[in-house]
Design an enzyme around this catalytic site. Structure first.
Site, PDB file in Angstrom:
ATOM      1  N   GLU A  18       0.841  -1.191   0.000  1.00  0.00           N
ATOM      2  CA  GLU A  18       0.000   0.000   0.000  1.00  0.00           C
ATOM      3  C   GLU A  18       0.877   1.242   0.000  1.00  0.00           C
ATOM      4  OE1 GLU A  18      -3.973  -1.477   2.397  1.00  0.00           O
ATOM      5  OE2 GLU A  18      -2.269  -0.771   3.588  1.00  0.00           O
ATOM      6  N   CYS A  62       3.500   8.606   0.248  1.00  0.00           N
ATOM      7  CA  CYS A  62       4.167   7.758   1.232  1.00  0.00           C
ATOM      8  C   CYS A  62       4.401   6.400   0.564  1.00  0.00           C
ATOM      9  CB  CYS A  62       3.300   7.631   2.477  1.00  0.00           C
ATOM     10  SG  CYS A  62       4.063   6.699   3.821  1.00  0.00           S
ATOM     11  N   CYS A 103       7.049  -6.195   6.876  1.00  0.00           N
ATOM     12  CA  CYS A 103       8.250  -5.663   7.523  1.00  0.00           C
ATOM     13  C   CYS A 103       8.709  -6.656   8.584  1.00  0.00           C
ATOM     14  CB  CYS A 103       7.942  -4.311   8.170  1.00  0.00           C
ATOM     15  SG  CYS A 103       9.391  -3.508   8.932  1.00  0.00           S
ATOM     16  N   CYS A 122       7.972  -3.688  15.127  1.00  0.00           N
ATOM     17  CA  CYS A 122       7.601  -2.628  16.076  1.00  0.00           C
ATOM     18  C   CYS A 122       6.191  -2.882  16.606  1.00  0.00           C
ATOM     19  CB  CYS A 122       7.691  -1.264  15.396  1.00  0.00           C
ATOM     20  SG  CYS A 122       9.349  -0.832  14.851  1.00  0.00           S
ATOM     21  N   CYS A 179       2.938  -0.922  15.273  1.00  0.00           N
ATOM     22  CA  CYS A 179       2.797  -0.792  13.821  1.00  0.00           C
ATOM     23  C   CYS A 179       2.103  -2.004  13.230  1.00  0.00           C
ATOM     24  CB  CYS A 179       4.184  -0.626  13.196  1.00  0.00           C
ATOM     25  SG  CYS A 179       4.172  -0.507  11.394  1.00  0.00           S
ATOM     26  N   GLY A 204       7.425  -1.453   5.350  1.00  0.00           N
ATOM     27  CA  GLY A 204       8.797  -1.916   5.273  1.00  0.00           C
ATOM     28  C   GLY A 204       9.813  -0.966   5.879  1.00  0.00           C
ATOM     29  N   GLU A 205      11.017  -1.485   6.073  1.00  0.00           N
ATOM     30  CA  GLU A 205      12.171  -0.733   6.550  1.00  0.00           C
ATOM     31  C   GLU A 205      13.077  -0.484   5.346  1.00  0.00           C
ATOM     32  OE1 GLU A 205      15.186   1.082   7.572  1.00  0.00           O
ATOM     33  OE2 GLU A 205      13.938   0.737   9.347  1.00  0.00           O
ATOM     34  N   SER A 209      13.071   6.725  13.184  1.00  0.00           N
ATOM     35  CA  SER A 209      11.987   6.318  14.080  1.00  0.00           C
ATOM     36  C   SER A 209      12.579   6.102  15.460  1.00  0.00           C
ATOM     37  CB  SER A 209      11.332   5.030  13.568  1.00  0.00           C
ATOM     38  OG  SER A 209      10.699   5.255  12.328  1.00  0.00           O
ATOM     39  N   LEU A 210      12.287   6.990  16.363  1.00  0.00           N
ATOM     40  CA  LEU A 210      12.918   6.993  17.691  1.00  0.00           C
ATOM     41  C   LEU A 210      11.997   6.404  18.762  1.00  0.00           C
ATOM     42  CD1 LEU A 210      15.021   7.761  19.789  1.00  0.00           C
ATOM     43  CD2 LEU A 210      14.345  10.158  19.522  1.00  0.00           C
ATOM     44  N   HIS A 211      10.968   7.131  19.141  1.00  0.00           N
ATOM     45  CA  HIS A 211       9.855   6.662  19.975  1.00  0.00           C
ATOM     46  C   HIS A 211      10.175   6.428  21.459  1.00  0.00           C
ATOM     47  CE1 HIS A 211       8.094   6.513  16.094  1.00  0.00           C
ATOM     48  NE2 HIS A 211       8.742   5.441  15.735  1.00  0.00           N
ATOM     49  N   HIS A 220      -2.080   5.751  16.455  1.00  0.00           N
ATOM     50  CA  HIS A 220      -3.321   5.338  15.800  1.00  0.00           C
ATOM     51  C   HIS A 220      -3.598   3.886  16.178  1.00  0.00           C
ATOM     52  CE1 HIS A 220      -1.618   8.543  13.084  1.00  0.00           C
ATOM     53  NE2 HIS A 220      -2.783   9.056  13.457  1.00  0.00           N
ATOM     54  N   CYS A 247      -0.142   6.958   9.906  1.00  0.00           N
ATOM     55  CA  CYS A 247       1.128   6.387  10.349  1.00  0.00           C
ATOM     56  C   CYS A 247       0.902   5.123  11.177  1.00  0.00           C
ATOM     57  CB  CYS A 247       1.881   7.426  11.176  1.00  0.00           C
ATOM     58  SG  CYS A 247       3.501   6.884  11.731  1.00  0.00           S
TER      59      CYS A 247
END
Length: 342
Positions: free
Chosen positions: A93, A106, A113, A117, A120, A158-159, A212-214, A288, A331
């Site tokens: 997608e 995007c 992936c 995470c 996700c 994906g990464e 991507s930290l988080h 989300h 996201c």
């Protein structure tokens, strides 16, 4: 039966080798590249400045790579989510996000992936395949709104740095004068922090980087991002300190805010220490919800307080607007798991 390779996605050096094999002059490589990436055709029979016999040999040898999306979902906010089928029968997608004069796509680099995470939906489905450059580019060139695009973000499924060869090939097509001719400043690549490929990416390209930290703390980040075990975020930031982000290229840090887990004053102090010495921006993102998830997003007021506290410490911080949540395009929501793991 061996699957035919595709002409789309090849660079001038590969096209030059192909021309030598076919007995064509070296300049024919540039002609083919122009047909592919400027004129927008991958059909060799339409490449009328090539010899007829060469066109026939190319047509017999190479399979088409480009295909229209199979489905589109349209959000109330104007975002569109497109579904593409790969040549191996998987699905990806991509999300088209119009915003005034700006229109962003995007892009996905993998079907699924393997980073895993916890917040996700793509990570939940696992990895089905890494996309070849032609199928990454297909999301751009086969987009109905292609001519309106102003920006590309590799933040879909994906990464990207887990598919480095095809990512770099794709970026070369996008930003080279023989390709799409886009400025690197129109492109951003996101990564969870694949350390072995990070320097290679930074040295080979001039596009923007989003990390991507988080969570700034190792043990806590490992709980939501298994990638931290192999490649700690402290190693990522140590590498970034060796690069100049004060001119055209930017680095930003993506931070999904999870209520009660990574939004305390302690986390603000941790972020300030971790990012010290790096000219950057933090993009705060609302979480989300995905089915069965234990996480929640803070309310708007709490998000603003978190932003203001980081800004007060000298870190440029913004809250990213959520787009396409009603069609599962925001996201962390992209997933094709419902299509039978394909």
């Amino acid at each position: 039966m061996t699957e035919k390779e595709t002409l789309y996605g090849k660079n001038p050096e590969e096209l030059a080798a192909l021309c030598a094999e076919l007995g064509l002059p070296r300049f024919a490589a540039r002609q083919i590249a122009r047909w592919l990436y400027v004129r927008g055709t991958e059909d060799p029979m339409r490449m009328t400045d090539l010899a007829a016999t060469a066109r026939e040999r190319l047509a017999a040898r190479f399979a088409p790579a480009l295909s229209a999306p199979e489905r589109v979902s349209v959000s109330a906010d104007g975002t569109k989510k497109y579904l593409f089928r790969t040549r191996r029968g998987h699905y990806v997608e991509s999300a088209y996000i119009p915003d005034g004069e700006r229109a962003t796509l995007c892009v996905s680099s993998q079907a699924g992936c393997r980073m895993g995470c916890r917040f996700c939906a793509t990570g939940r489905q696992g990895l089905q395949e890494s996309l070849p450059a032609a199928e990454i580019l297909n999301q751009i060139v086969s987009l109905p709104e292609r001519d309106r695009l102003t920006n590309l973000v590799f933040m879909g499924m994906g990464e990207p740095l887990d598919n480095p060869d095809q990512l770099l090939r794709t970026l070369s097509v996008i930003t080279s004068e023989w390709g799409f001719g886009w400025s690197p400043t129109r492109v951003t690549v996101s990564t969870a922090g694949v350390v072995p490929q990070l320097r290679r990416f930074l040295d080979a390209t001039k596009v923007h980087l989003a990390v991507s930290l988080h969570n700034p703390f190792r043990e806590e980040r490992m709980e939501i991002m298994p990638v931290e075990r192999a490649w700690p975020i402290a190693e990522v930031t140590a590498i970034l300190r060796g690069y100049d982000f004060t001119h055209q290229r930017r680095v930003s840090f993506e931070y999904i805010v999870l209520e009660g887990l990574n939004d305390s004053p302690r986390h603000i102090r941790g972020l300030s220490r971790l990012l010290d010495g790096i000219k950057c921006r933090i993009n705060l993102i609302r979480f989300h919800r995905i089915p069965g998830s234990p996480y929640f997003s803070p309310d708007d007021e709490a998000m603003r307080r978190f932003r203001d506290a980081l800004t007060a410490r000298g870190i440029q911080t913004t809250i990213r607007a959520s787009r396409g949540e009603d069609i599962q395009a925001a996201c962390g929501l992209l997933s094709t798991e419902a299509l039978g793991g394909r």
